[in-house]
Motif scaffolding. Sequence first.
Motif, PDB file in Angstrom:
ATOM      1  N   ASN A  26      70.087  56.146  25.127  1.00 15.49           N
ATOM      2  CA  ASN A  26      69.740  57.086  24.056  1.00 15.49           C
ATOM      3  C   ASN A  26      68.418  57.805  24.330  1.00 15.49           C
ATOM      4  OD1 ASN A  26      72.041  56.390  22.647  1.00 15.49           O
ATOM      5  ND2 ASN A  26      71.014  54.797  21.460  1.00 15.49           N
ATOM      6  N   TYR A  27      67.481  57.126  24.984  1.00 20.29           N
ATOM      7  CA  TYR A  27      66.162  57.689  25.237  1.00 20.29           C
ATOM      8  C   TYR A  27      65.832  57.552  26.719  1.00 20.29           C
ATOM      9  CZ  TYR A  27      65.980  57.033  20.204  1.00 20.29           C
ATOM     10  OH  TYR A  27      66.265  57.049  18.862  1.00 20.29           O
ATOM     11  N   PRO A  28      66.398  58.366  27.578  1.00 16.22           N
ATOM     12  CA  PRO A  28      66.132  58.258  29.013  1.00 16.22           C
ATOM     13  C   PRO A  28      64.682  58.598  29.338  1.00 16.22           C
ATOM     14  CG  PRO A  28      67.401  60.229  28.527  1.00 16.22           C
ATOM     15  CD  PRO A  28      67.363  59.423  27.263  1.00 16.22           C
ATOM     16  N   SER A  29      64.158  57.949  30.359  1.00 15.94           N
ATOM     17  CA  SER A  29      62.763  58.166  30.755  1.00 15.94           C
ATOM     18  C   SER A  29      62.505  59.581  31.225  1.00 15.94           C
ATOM     19  CB  SER A  29      62.390  57.174  31.870  1.00 15.94           C
ATOM     20  OG  SER A  29      62.559  55.838  31.431  1.00 15.94           O
ATOM     21  N   SER A  30      63.562  60.281  31.623  1.00 20.27           N
ATOM     22  CA  SER A  30      63.373  61.657  32.090  1.00 20.27           C
ATOM     23  C   SER A  30      62.842  62.577  30.998  1.00 20.27           C
ATOM     24  CB  SER A  30      64.696  62.212  32.632  1.00 20.27           C
ATOM     25  OG  SER A  30      65.703  62.178  31.619  1.00 20.27           O
ATOM     26  N   PHE A  31      63.018  62.183  29.729  1.00 18.25           N
ATOM     27  CA  PHE A  31      62.482  62.989  28.637  1.00 18.25           C
ATOM     28  C   PHE A  31      60.953  63.050  28.670  1.00 18.25           C
ATOM     29  CE2 PHE A  31      66.256  62.550  25.453  1.00 18.25           C
ATOM     30  CZ  PHE A  31      67.031  63.294  26.336  1.00 18.25           C
ATOM     31  N   LEU A  32      60.324  62.085  29.327  1.00 22.10           N
ATOM     32  CA  LEU A  32      58.867  62.044  29.380  1.00 22.10           C
ATOM     33  C   LEU A  32      58.295  62.957  30.456  1.00 22.10           C
ATOM     34  CD1 LEU A  32      58.292  58.188  29.010  1.00 22.10           C
ATOM     35  CD2 LEU A  32      58.011  59.932  27.255  1.00 22.10           C
ATOM     36  N   ILE A  33      59.146  63.443  31.348  1.00 22.65           N
ATOM     37  CA  ILE A  33      58.653  64.242  32.468  1.00 22.65           C
ATOM     38  C   ILE A  33      57.912  65.497  32.004  1.00 22.65           C
ATOM     39  CG2 ILE A  33      59.353  65.625  34.458  1.00 22.65           C
ATOM     40  CD1 ILE A  33      61.512  63.565  35.021  1.00 22.65           C
ATOM     41  N   PRO A  34      58.441  66.296  31.050  1.00 24.46           N
ATOM     42  CA  PRO A  34      57.667  67.478  30.603  1.00 24.46           C
ATOM     43  C   PRO A  34      56.290  67.125  30.047  1.00 24.46           C
ATOM     44  CG  PRO A  34      59.939  67.608  29.852  1.00 24.46           C
ATOM     45  CD  PRO A  34      59.775  66.240  30.411  1.00 24.46           C
ATOM     46  N   ALA A  35      56.213  66.033  29.290  1.00 18.68           N
ATOM     47  CA  ALA A  35      54.914  65.627  28.747  1.00 18.68           C
ATOM     48  C   ALA A  35      53.959  65.230  29.864  1.00 18.68           C
ATOM     49  CB  ALA A  35      55.099  64.461  27.775  1.00 18.68           C
ATOM     50  N   TYR A  36      54.468  64.511  30.862  1.00 19.81           N
ATOM     51  CA  TYR A  36      53.628  64.115  31.991  1.00 19.81           C
ATOM     52  C   TYR A  36      53.155  65.331  32.776  1.00 19.81           C
ATOM     53  CZ  TYR A  36      54.762  59.160  31.385  1.00 19.81           C
ATOM     54  OH  TYR A  36      54.867  57.895  30.888  1.00 19.81           O
ATOM     55  N   VAL A  37      54.030  66.313  32.941  1.00 14.50           N
ATOM     56  CA  VAL A  37      53.658  67.524  33.678  1.00 14.50           C
ATOM     57  C   VAL A  37      52.552  68.281  32.944  1.00 14.50           C
ATOM     58  CG1 VAL A  37      54.479  69.784  34.448  1.00 14.50           C
ATOM     59  CG2 VAL A  37      55.894  67.756  34.810  1.00 14.50           C
ATOM     60  N   ILE A  38      52.712  68.431  31.638  1.00 20.92           N
ATOM     61  CA  ILE A  38      51.689  69.122  30.839  1.00 20.92           C
ATOM     62  C   ILE A  38      50.373  68.364  30.895  1.00 20.92           C
ATOM     63  CG2 ILE A  38      51.042  69.776  28.490  1.00 20.92           C
ATOM     64  CD1 ILE A  38      54.007  70.336  27.964  1.00 20.92           C
ATOM     65  N   LEU A  39      50.431  67.033  30.775  1.00 20.27           N
ATOM     66  CA  LEU A  39      49.215  66.216  30.832  1.00 20.27           C
ATOM     67  C   LEU A  39      48.546  66.335  32.195  1.00 20.27           C
ATOM     68  CD1 LEU A  39      47.683  64.186  29.019  1.00 20.27           C
ATOM     69  CD2 LEU A  39      48.942  62.362  30.168  1.00 20.27           C
ATOM     70  N   LEU A  40      49.357  66.376  33.242  1.00 19.77           N
ATOM     71  CA  LEU A  40      48.807  66.491  34.597  1.00 19.77           C
ATOM     72  C   LEU A  40      48.132  67.839  34.802  1.00 19.77           C
ATOM     73  CD1 LEU A  40      48.596  65.329  37.512  1.00 19.77           C
ATOM     74  CD2 LEU A  40      50.782  66.461  37.973  1.00 19.77           C
ATOM     75  N   ILE A  41      48.799  68.915  34.366  1.00 22.16           N
ATOM     76  CA  ILE A  41      48.281  70.262  34.628  1.00 22.16           C
ATOM     77  C   ILE A  41      47.061  70.582  33.779  1.00 22.16           C
ATOM     78  CG2 ILE A  41      48.818  72.726  34.464  1.00 22.16           C
ATOM     79  CD1 ILE A  41      51.699  72.042  35.175  1.00 22.16           C
ATOM     80  N   PHE A  42      47.114  70.217  32.502  1.00 20.61           N
ATOM     81  CA  PHE A  42      46.069  70.649  31.580  1.00 20.61           C
ATOM     82  C   PHE A  42      44.997  69.597  31.313  1.00 20.61           C
ATOM     83  CE2 PHE A  42      49.713  73.344  30.500  1.00 20.61           C
ATOM     84  CZ  PHE A  42      49.122  74.588  30.592  1.00 20.61           C
ATOM     85  N   PHE A  43      45.133  68.392  31.853  1.00 18.08           N
ATOM     86  CA  PHE A  43      44.094  67.385  31.628  1.00 18.08           C
ATOM     87  C   PHE A  43      43.587  66.776  32.930  1.00 18.08           C
ATOM     88  CE2 PHE A  43      42.701  63.004  30.849  1.00 18.08           C
ATOM     89  CZ  PHE A  43      41.663  63.254  29.971  1.00 18.08           C
TER      90      PHE A  43
END
Length: 310
Positions: A26-43
Motif C-alpha cells: 500500500n505504501y511503497p518506498s518509491s513514494f519517498l523518492i521525490p521528497a528525498y530528491v527535493i531534500l537533496l537539491i534544496f537542503f
Amino acid sequence: MTSETSLRSAQRKRKVVRSNALLRQNYPSSFLIPAYVILLIFFFVPTILNFVYAFTNWSAFSKTISFNGFDNFIQLFQSGTLLRDLRVTLIYALLVAIFQNTFGLMLAVFLEEDTHINRFARVMFFIPVIMSALAVGYIWQAILKSDGALNQILGFFSGQTIDISWLGSTTWTIVVVAAIHGWKWMGLSMLVFLAGLKTIDADVLEAAAIDGANRRQLFWKIKFPLLAPAFTFNVATSLLGSMNGFDVVQATTQGGPGGTTEILNLFVWRTFGQGLYSQSTTMSLVLFVMVLVIAIPLIAYLRRRESKIL
C-alpha cells in the motif's frame, strides 16, 4: 503446551509478515523518492556548497572562484564584525527566550481554566503566531517611531508632547526588538505550557490542597516542576529559533542604530546583496556552527534536568 505455544508464536509471526507485506504494497518506498530528491537539491547540496564557498573568494567582482583558506574568517575577525554580530545574536536570542517563555507561561497560568472567555483569549493571543513576521515588525515599527501611536497615547494621557525614540537607543533597542519577537511567538509557548498543565494529574493537585498547600505553593512546588518537558521544548525552540531570526529585526531597525541589532542573518542577507558572496557564506557557516555548538549541550542538559524531575 509447548506445541501450542510454538503454534501461536508461528501464527503471530505470519501475521506480522503479512501486515508488513501489506504495508509495503500500500505504501511503497518509491513514494519517498521525490521528497528525498527535493531534500537533496534544496537542503543538503546548498549546505555542502556553503561550507565550500566560505573558503573561497567568490564574489560578484571576481570572474573566477579560487580557494583562499581562512582569509574570509580573518578579515571578518579583524574588522570586528564577526565578534560583534556573534555577541548581538547571542544577546538577542537569550532575550527572546526570556520574553517568549515568560509571556507564554504567564498567559498559560492565567488562561488555564476552560471558560469561554479564556478560550477566546487563547485564540486572540495566538493570532500573532500565524501572522507574517515582517508584518508584525512593520506594525511595531510604526507604533514605536517618534510620531507613532505609542507616543501619541502617552502624550494624550500626560497632557504634553511625548517624543521618545523607542528604536533609537544603542543600548535598549535590542531589548525592545527582542520583546517584539517574544510577543509574536508567545502564543505558541502558551499552548505548549497549557498542554503541560493539562497533563498534570488532578489527584496530585487535590492531595496537595488537602495537605494545606495554597495556590502559590501548588504552582511553584508541583505544577512548575512538572512543566519540565514543556520548558525543554519552549526554551530550545525559542533560543535556537531566534538565532536564525531575521524578519522582525529587518522590519523594525534594519540592524541599527549603529549596528547594535545586526544579528548574523541580517549580515548574511546584506553582504550577499552587495555581491560579497564568500563573506556571506562565511558568516552563514559561523551561524551554523554556533547553533550546533549551543543546541547539542542545551538539549542534553534540558533532557537530563527533565529526567531528574520526572
